[in-house]
Design a protein around this motif. Structure first.
Motif, short mmCIF file in Angstrom:
data_model
loop_
_atom_site.label_atom_id
_atom_site.label_comp_id
_atom_site.label_asym_id
_atom_site.label_seq_id
_atom_site.Cartn_x
_atom_site.Cartn_y
_atom_site.Cartn_z
N ALA A 57 -0.26 -5.94 0.29
CA ALA A 57 -1.67 -5.60 1.08
C ALA A 57 -1.53 -6.20 2.36
CB ALA A 57 -2.58 -5.80 0.19
N VAL A 58 -1.24 -7.59 2.42
CA VAL A 58 -1.38 -8.24 3.56
C VAL A 58 -0.39 -7.60 4.71
CG1 VAL A 58 -0.52 -10.47 4.64
CG2 VAL A 58 -1.95 -10.51 2.42
N MET A 59 0.82 -7.53 4.42
CA MET A 59 1.69 -6.72 5.21
C MET A 59 1.27 -5.44 5.83
SD MET A 59 5.43 -7.71 3.72
CE MET A 59 6.46 -7.10 5.13
N GLN A 60 0.57 -4.58 4.80
CA GLN A 60 0.15 -3.43 5.42
C GLN A 60 -1.12 -3.56 6.36
OE1 GLN A 60 0.84 -0.36 4.59
NE2 GLN A 60 -0.82 0.82 5.54
N GLN A 61 -2.02 -4.42 5.99
CA GLN A 61 -3.07 -4.84 7.00
C GLN A 61 -2.50 -5.28 8.45
OE1 GLN A 61 -6.01 -4.09 6.87
NE2 GLN A 61 -5.69 -3.29 4.73
N LEU A 62 -1.58 -6.12 8.38
CA LEU A 62 -0.83 -6.64 9.60
C LEU A 62 -0.06 -5.61 10.58
CD1 LEU A 62 0.26 -10.12 8.35
CD2 LEU A 62 -1.73 -9.81 9.87
N SER A 63 0.47 -4.82 9.64
CA SER A 63 1.02 -3.53 10.32
C SER A 63 0.09 -2.67 11.05
CB SER A 63 1.82 -2.78 9.37
OG SER A 63 2.31 -1.48 9.73
N LEU A 64 -1.21 -2.51 10.18
CA LEU A 64 -2.19 -1.96 11.08
C LEU A 64 -2.84 -2.36 12.22
CD1 LEU A 64 -4.16 -0.26 7.70
CD2 LEU A 64 -2.58 0.99 9.51
N HIS A 65 -3.04 -3.84 12.09
CA HIS A 65 -3.89 -4.60 12.97
C HIS A 65 -3.11 -5.47 14.10
CE1 HIS A 65 -7.80 -3.10 10.97
NE2 HIS A 65 -7.08 -3.36 10.18
N GLN A 66 -1.86 -5.49 13.80
CA GLN A 66 -0.88 -6.22 14.66
C GLN A 66 -1.10 -7.74 14.61
OE1 GLN A 66 1.31 -4.50 16.61
NE2 GLN A 66 0.38 -2.62 15.74
N GLN A 67 -2.36 -8.31 14.47
CA GLN A 67 -2.53 -9.71 14.29
C GLN A 67 -4.05 -9.78 13.65
OE1 GLN A 67 -1.39 -12.02 17.81
NE2 GLN A 67 -3.58 -11.80 18.46
N LYS A 87 -7.09 -13.02 11.95
CA LYS A 87 -7.26 -14.37 11.58
C LYS A 87 -7.29 -14.47 10.19
CE LYS A 87 -9.78 -15.81 15.74
NZ LYS A 87 -11.00 -16.36 16.19
N PHE A 88 -7.35 -15.59 9.70
CA PHE A 88 -7.31 -15.93 8.13
C PHE A 88 -8.37 -15.29 7.53
CE2 PHE A 88 -8.47 -18.31 4.28
CZ PHE A 88 -7.26 -18.17 3.67
N MET A 89 -9.70 -15.26 7.98
CA MET A 89 -10.68 -14.80 7.21
C MET A 89 -10.90 -13.35 7.17
SD MET A 89 -12.19 -17.49 5.78
CE MET A 89 -13.85 -16.60 5.31
N ASP A 90 -10.44 -12.63 8.40
CA ASP A 90 -10.48 -11.29 8.57
C ASP A 90 -9.43 -10.60 7.60
OD1 ASP A 90 -12.58 -11.30 10.45
OD2 ASP A 90 -11.03 -11.57 12.12
N LEU A 91 -8.31 -11.51 7.43
CA LEU A 91 -7.23 -10.94 6.73
C LEU A 91 -7.74 -11.12 5.36
CD1 LEU A 91 -4.57 -9.82 6.60
CD2 LEU A 91 -3.57 -12.05 6.97
N CYS A 92 -8.30 -11.89 4.93
CA CYS A 92 -9.11 -12.21 3.45
C CYS A 92 -9.88 -11.16 3.15
CB CYS A 92 -9.83 -13.20 3.37
SG CYS A 92 -9.04 -14.73 2.66
N ARG A 93 -10.63 -10.87 4.17
CA ARG A 93 -11.67 -9.76 3.94
C ARG A 93 -11.27 -8.38 3.75
NH1 ARG A 93 -13.72 -6.61 7.49
NH2 ARG A 93 -12.94 -7.94 9.33
N LEU A 94 -10.24 -8.11 4.57
CA LEU A 94 -9.56 -6.61 4.43
C LEU A 94 -8.69 -6.44 3.49
CD1 LEU A 94 -8.31 -6.46 8.19
CD2 LEU A 94 -10.02 -4.98 7.20
N VAL A 95 -8.02 -7.53 2.79
CA VAL A 95 -7.19 -7.48 1.60
C VAL A 95 -8.16 -7.33 0.54
CG1 VAL A 95 -5.35 -8.56 0.35
CG2 VAL A 95 -5.24 -8.46 2.58
N GLY A 96 -9.47 -8.10 0.37
CA GLY A 96 -10.15 -7.96 -0.76
C GLY A 96 -10.09 -9.18 -1.59
N ILE A 97 -9.81 -10.38 -1.06
CA ILE A 97 -9.45 -11.56 -1.96
C ILE A 97 -10.53 -12.63 -1.51
CG2 ILE A 97 -7.93 -13.43 -2.60
CD1 ILE A 97 -6.94 -10.57 -3.47
N GLU A 98 -11.39 -12.99 -2.58
CA GLU A 98 -12.65 -14.19 -2.21
C GLU A 98 -12.01 -15.44 -2.44
OE1 GLU A 98 -15.93 -13.07 -4.36
OE2 GLU A 98 -16.04 -11.14 -3.53
N ASP A 99 -10.92 -15.77 -3.01
CA ASP A 99 -10.22 -17.01 -3.30
C ASP A 99 -9.45 -17.46 -2.20
OD1 ASP A 99 -9.12 -19.37 -4.19
OD2 ASP A 99 -9.05 -18.57 -6.37
N HIS A 100 -10.10 -18.22 -1.45
CA HIS A 100 -9.21 -18.51 -0.28
C HIS A 100 -7.78 -19.31 -0.64
CE1 HIS A 100 -12.87 -18.02 2.73
NE2 HIS A 100 -12.50 -16.96 1.88
#
Length: 210
Positions: A146-156, A158-171
């Motif tokens: 899922a991380v790779m999918q989001q980075l493919s869509l958004h190019q780059q 930040k940690f918090m934005d990536l957390c939110r998009l992947v849906g993981i609350e446990d940092h």
């Protein structure tokens, strides 16, 4: 260094075309008109690749392939035929073919296929094996995919934005997965905890979508 190719094709015109085209593509081609002659050549020298027609007088390409596979375990083998059926293709792959092509085939695509098969068949160094293991391990987890999918869509991201998009609350948990992707060479981390896919990560992600 050119790749050595053993070609067995009983159609004289096609054999000449293949020799000319593949030589221009940088292959050292040893061509013969029968599977029996191909086996003789394979006894005399090692080849990187073999390109065999299925239907020839005498031994078939598939019969010759099984013998050569025993003699030269790392050789890449491509089987070709003008009379393709699912059964023939399945039989060829079961008996050791790396690729099965139906005539007529695109000569440029054939060159790419041959080089790809060689890369897949080449013995890997211990370092390459460890790298491949890391990549497979990274892709085995749905969070990392899922991380790779989001980075493919958004190019780059930040940690918090990536957390939110992947849906993981446990940092802490999420950071563990990101570190695994970074260590496997699929994701890079820059200043400000900004993450992006590496060229290798983009290539792997593209192959996941095929």
């Amino acid at each position: 260094m050119n790749l050595s190719l053993l070609l067995a094709e009983d159609d004289d015109d096609l054999r000449e075309v293949l020799v000319e085209a593949l030589t221009l593509e940088g292959f050292d081609v040893s061509a013969c008109e029968s599977a029996e002659r191909a086996l003789e050549l394979a006894n005399e020298q090692q080849f990187d690749l073999a390109l065999f027609d299925v239907v020839m007088s005498g031994l078939t390409g598939i019969e010759a392939m099984t013998t050569i596979r025993r003699q030269q375990p790392h050789i890449g083998i491509i089987i070709t035929t003008a009379f393709a059926t699912v059964d023939v293709a399945v039989d060829a792959m079961k008996k050791g073919a790396d690729e099965f092509l139906t005539k007529p085939f695109n000569l440029a695509a054939l060159s790419v296929t041959l080089k790809r098969v060689h890369t897949q068949r080449s013995p890997k160094s211990p370092i390459e094996e460890r790298t491949n293991d890391q990549v497979f391990s990274a892709l085995a987890n749905p969070i990392r995919r899922a991380v790779m999918q989001q980075l493919s869509l958004h190019q780059q991201l930040k940690f918090m934005d990536l957390c939110r998009l992947v849906g993981i609350e446990d940092h802490t948990k999420f950071n563990f997965h990101l570190r695994h992707l970074v260590n496997s060479g699929l994701v890079k981390k820059s200043e400000g905890r900004v993450y992006a896919l590496t060229p290798k990560g983009r290539e792997i992600h593209s192959s996941m979508l095929r």
